[in-house]
Motif scaffolding. Structure first.
Motif, PDB file in Angstrom:
ATOM      1  N   GLN A 195       0.826  -1.218   0.000  1.00  0.00           N
ATOM      2  CA  GLN A 195       0.000   0.000   0.000  1.00  0.00           C
ATOM      3  C   GLN A 195       0.859   1.267   0.000  1.00  0.00           C
ATOM      4  OE1 GLN A 195       0.412  -2.172   2.419  1.00  0.00           O
ATOM      5  NE2 GLN A 195       0.038  -1.342   4.465  1.00  0.00           N
ATOM      6  N   MET A 196       2.139   1.138   0.347  1.00  0.00           N
ATOM      7  CA  MET A 196       3.048   2.281   0.354  1.00  0.00           C
ATOM      8  C   MET A 196       3.994   2.246  -0.845  1.00  0.00           C
ATOM      9  SD  MET A 196       3.955   2.692   4.401  1.00  0.00           S
ATOM     10  CE  MET A 196       4.530   4.365   4.140  1.00  0.00           C
ATOM     11  N   GLY A 197       3.849   1.249  -1.687  1.00  0.00           N
ATOM     12  CA  GLY A 197       4.706   1.123  -2.859  1.00  0.00           C
ATOM     13  C   GLY A 197       5.304  -0.271  -2.931  1.00  0.00           C
ATOM     14  N   PRO A 198       5.578  -0.767  -4.139  1.00  0.00           N
ATOM     15  CA  PRO A 198       6.054  -2.143  -4.293  1.00  0.00           C
ATOM     16  C   PRO A 198       7.426  -2.393  -3.685  1.00  0.00           C
ATOM     17  CG  PRO A 198       6.208  -0.932  -6.369  1.00  0.00           C
ATOM     18  CD  PRO A 198       5.448  -0.072  -5.424  1.00  0.00           C
ATOM     19  N   ALA A 199       8.171  -1.329  -3.412  1.00  0.00           N
ATOM     20  CA  ALA A 199       9.523  -1.490  -2.863  1.00  0.00           C
ATOM     21  C   ALA A 199       9.612  -1.045  -1.412  1.00  0.00           C
ATOM     22  CB  ALA A 199      10.526  -0.716  -3.714  1.00  0.00           C
ATOM     23  N   SER A 200       8.466  -0.981  -0.719  1.00  0.00           N
ATOM     24  CA  SER A 200       8.440  -0.541   0.675  1.00  0.00           C
ATOM     25  C   SER A 200       8.213  -1.728   1.614  1.00  0.00           C
ATOM     26  CB  SER A 200       7.336   0.496   0.898  1.00  0.00           C
ATOM     27  OG  SER A 200       7.603   1.673   0.154  1.00  0.00           O
ATOM     28  N   TYR A 201       8.898  -1.696   2.756  1.00  0.00           N
ATOM     29  CA  TYR A 201       8.828  -2.786   3.727  1.00  0.00           C
ATOM     30  C   TYR A 201       8.762  -2.220   5.145  1.00  0.00           C
ATOM     31  CZ  TYR A 201      10.197  -5.970  -0.011  1.00  0.00           C
ATOM     32  OH  TYR A 201      10.223  -6.700  -1.181  1.00  0.00           O
ATOM     33  N   GLN A 202       8.051  -2.926   6.003  1.00  0.00           N
ATOM     34  CA  GLN A 202       8.021  -2.610   7.425  1.00  0.00           C
ATOM     35  C   GLN A 202       8.932  -3.583   8.151  1.00  0.00           C
ATOM     36  OE1 GLN A 202       4.186  -2.946   9.347  1.00  0.00           O
ATOM     37  NE2 GLN A 202       5.112  -3.114  11.357  1.00  0.00           N
ATOM     38  N   LEU A 203       9.820  -3.063   8.983  1.00  0.00           N
ATOM     39  CA  LEU A 203      10.690  -3.901   9.801  1.00  0.00           C
ATOM     40  C   LEU A 203       9.958  -4.252  11.092  1.00  0.00           C
ATOM     41  CD1 LEU A 203      14.015  -1.933   9.283  1.00  0.00           C
ATOM     42  CD2 LEU A 203      13.217  -3.936   8.029  1.00  0.00           C
ATOM     43  N   THR A 204      10.013  -5.489  11.502  1.00  0.00           N
ATOM     44  CA  THR A 204       9.272  -5.931  12.680  1.00  0.00           C
ATOM     45  C   THR A 204      10.116  -5.814  13.948  1.00  0.00           C
ATOM     46  OG1 THR A 204       9.987  -8.245  12.541  1.00  0.00           O
ATOM     47  CG2 THR A 204       8.069  -7.603  11.207  1.00  0.00           C
ATOM     48  N   ASP A 205       9.459  -6.030  15.091  1.00  0.00           N
ATOM     49  CA  ASP A 205      10.185  -6.048  16.365  1.00  0.00           C
ATOM     50  C   ASP A 205      11.259  -7.128  16.371  1.00  0.00           C
ATOM     51  OD1 ASP A 205       8.877  -3.951  17.626  1.00  0.00           O
ATOM     52  OD2 ASP A 205       7.253  -5.220  18.342  1.00  0.00           O
ATOM     53  N   ARG A 206      11.021  -8.193  15.620  1.00  0.00           N
ATOM     54  CA  ARG A 206      12.021  -9.261  15.530  1.00  0.00           C
ATOM     55  C   ARG A 206      13.341  -8.706  14.986  1.00  0.00           C
ATOM     56  NH1 ARG A 206      11.490 -14.863  15.247  1.00  0.00           N
ATOM     57  NH2 ARG A 206       9.242 -14.562  15.372  1.00  0.00           N
ATOM     58  N   PHE A 207      13.254  -7.896  13.931  1.00  0.00           N
ATOM     59  CA  PHE A 207      14.473  -7.322  13.367  1.00  0.00           C
ATOM     60  C   PHE A 207      15.105  -6.343  14.343  1.00  0.00           C
ATOM     61  CE2 PHE A 207      16.791  -4.304  10.578  1.00  0.00           C
ATOM     62  CZ  PHE A 207      17.680  -5.197  10.008  1.00  0.00           C
ATOM     63  N   ARG A 208      14.279  -5.531  15.009  1.00  0.00           N
ATOM     64  CA  ARG A 208      14.809  -4.555  15.973  1.00  0.00           C
ATOM     65  C   ARG A 208      15.605  -5.248  17.070  1.00  0.00           C
ATOM     66  NH1 ARG A 208      12.868  -2.950  20.835  1.00  0.00           N
ATOM     67  NH2 ARG A 208      10.874  -3.994  20.470  1.00  0.00           N
ATOM     68  N   LEU A 209      15.083  -6.342  17.610  1.00  0.00           N
ATOM     69  CA  LEU A 209      15.785  -7.051  18.678  1.00  0.00           C
ATOM     70  C   LEU A 209      17.049  -7.724  18.170  1.00  0.00           C
ATOM     71  CD1 LEU A 209      12.717  -8.554  20.566  1.00  0.00           C
ATOM     72  CD2 LEU A 209      14.213  -6.706  21.350  1.00  0.00           C
ATOM     73  N   LEU A 210      17.026  -8.203  16.936  1.00  0.00           N
ATOM     74  CA  LEU A 210      18.226  -8.793  16.361  1.00  0.00           C
ATOM     75  C   LEU A 210      19.310  -7.736  16.153  1.00  0.00           C
ATOM     76  CD1 LEU A 210      16.575 -11.212  13.779  1.00  0.00           C
ATOM     77  CD2 LEU A 210      17.846 -11.882  15.840  1.00  0.00           C
ATOM     78  N   VAL A 211      18.912  -6.533  15.746  1.00  0.00           N
ATOM     79  CA  VAL A 211      19.872  -5.441  15.587  1.00  0.00           C
ATOM     80  C   VAL A 211      20.462  -5.060  16.941  1.00  0.00           C
ATOM     81  CG1 VAL A 211      20.169  -3.023  14.915  1.00  0.00           C
ATOM     82  CG2 VAL A 211      18.798  -4.554  13.496  1.00  0.00           C
ATOM     83  N   ALA A 212      19.612  -4.987  17.956  1.00  0.00           N
ATOM     84  CA  ALA A 212      20.099  -4.665  19.302  1.00  0.00           C
ATOM     85  C   ALA A 212      21.120  -5.703  19.766  1.00  0.00           C
ATOM     86  CB  ALA A 212      18.922  -4.598  20.277  1.00  0.00           C
ATOM     87  N   ASP A 213      20.905  -6.955  19.393  1.00  0.00           N
ATOM     88  CA  ASP A 213      21.823  -8.021  19.793  1.00  0.00           C
ATOM     89  C   ASP A 213      23.170  -7.902  19.098  1.00  0.00           C
ATOM     90  OD1 ASP A 213      22.334 -10.581  21.187  1.00  0.00           O
ATOM     91  OD2 ASP A 213      22.386 -11.411  19.162  1.00  0.00           O
ATOM     92  N   MET A 214      23.185  -7.409  17.853  1.00  0.00           N
ATOM     93  CA  MET A 214      24.455  -7.329  17.133  1.00  0.00           C
ATOM     94  C   MET A 214      25.074  -5.940  17.193  1.00  0.00           C
ATOM     95  SD  MET A 214      23.373  -7.411  13.085  1.00  0.00           S
ATOM     96  CE  MET A 214      22.489  -6.057  12.299  1.00  0.00           C
ATOM     97  N   ALA A 215      24.410  -4.975  17.850  1.00  0.00           N
ATOM     98  CA  ALA A 215      24.957  -3.618  17.961  1.00  0.00           C
ATOM     99  C   ALA A 215      26.298  -3.654  18.685  1.00  0.00           C
ATOM    100  CB  ALA A 215      23.974  -2.709  18.691  1.00  0.00           C
ATOM    101  N   GLY A 216      27.178  -2.731  18.289  1.00  0.00           N
ATOM    102  CA  GLY A 216      28.509  -2.670  18.885  1.00  0.00           C
ATOM    103  C   GLY A 216      29.591  -3.029  17.898  1.00  0.00           C
TER     104      GLY A 216
END
Length: 241
Positions: A195-216
């Motif tokens: 609905q926002m365009g064919p190349a648009s994606y929403q990142l989920t909480d799953r991705f956010r927590l994975l990023v927090a785990d690999m931050a640093g």
């Protein structure tokens, strides 16, 4: 204290739900009920963490919208690798680009530490991610892997059109971004937003927590610093007007 076998079974069932990228918890389904139990019962949470640990997994969190978020310990049979993209049929350069894209998406969406603690919806778009990575690669640390990845990304065309179809063709960096986002969708870390365009994606909480785990990591933090400056620049310009 002996844990009842039915609790061990339920704990294993919740871990299994967490491993299924397409499983979504709701208030009434089995996944939602087990997730609520994990969030409210210390004894059950300990049982789930123990079962996960025995499988080489670590529970990063249990947000209501995304469900149980798991990451892998070194050597786990559940480890997900970038090499799994395209059925493992990636060239050496493709692997470098894909790894850089994952870092770029993480840095673009979560430039500040506070972003990693907030459940705010993050929407990303393929061309914007590609532009950001191209802007950020010069800031990557001077280690061979990062420098080589940056050089490969820079010399690869940003966009190549498909024959008689919309969207980027294989062999350009926008195709790589699209491919990685599709890979994240398969793992429940992103969702398509047509609905926002064919190349648009929403990142989920799953991705956010994975990023927090690999931050640093040095490369990720270098790219986050670039994104933070870019994000703050428009606000500064507005204040000075």
């Amino acid at each position: 204290m002996t844990v009842p076998m039915e609790d061990v079974w339920a704990a294993a069932e919740l871990v299994a739900f967490g491993l299924r990228s397409g499983a979504r918890p709701t208030d009434g389904n089995a996944y939602g009920l087990l997730l609520e139990r994990y969030r409210t019962s210390t004894a059950f949470r300990d049982a789930v963490d123990t079962v996960a640990g025995g499988l080489g997994l670590v529970v990063l969190g249990a947000p209501p919208r995304s469900g149980l978020v798991l990451t892998t310990q070194p050597g786990s049979v559940f480890a997900v690798r970038m090499a799994d993209l395209r059925g493992g049929n990636l060239s050496a350069d493709d692997k470098l680009i894909a790894g850089l894209v994952v870092l770029g998406i993480a840095a673009y969406a979560f430039p500040h530490d506070a972003d990693l603690d907030a459940a705010e919806v993050k929407i990303v778009e393929v061309a914007a991610i590609d532009r950001f990575i191209r802007d950020a690669v010069d800031r990557l640390p001077e280690e061979d892997a990062y420098r080589r990845a940056a050089d490969v990304y820079r010399r690869t065309a940003a966009f190549k059109p498909k024959d008689r179809q919309p969207g980027p063709a294989r062999g350009c960096t926008q195709f790589a971004v699209l491919e990685v986002l599709g890979w994240l969708v398969e793992r429940g870390a992103a969702r398509q937003m047509p609905q926002m365009g064919p190349a648009s994606y929403q990142l989920t909480d799953r991705f956010r927590l994975l990023v927090a785990d690999m931050a640093g990591g040095e490369a990720l933090e270098s790219m986050r610093a670039v994104r933070a400056v870019r994000a703050e620049a428009p606000a500064a310009a507005t204040e000075g007007a």
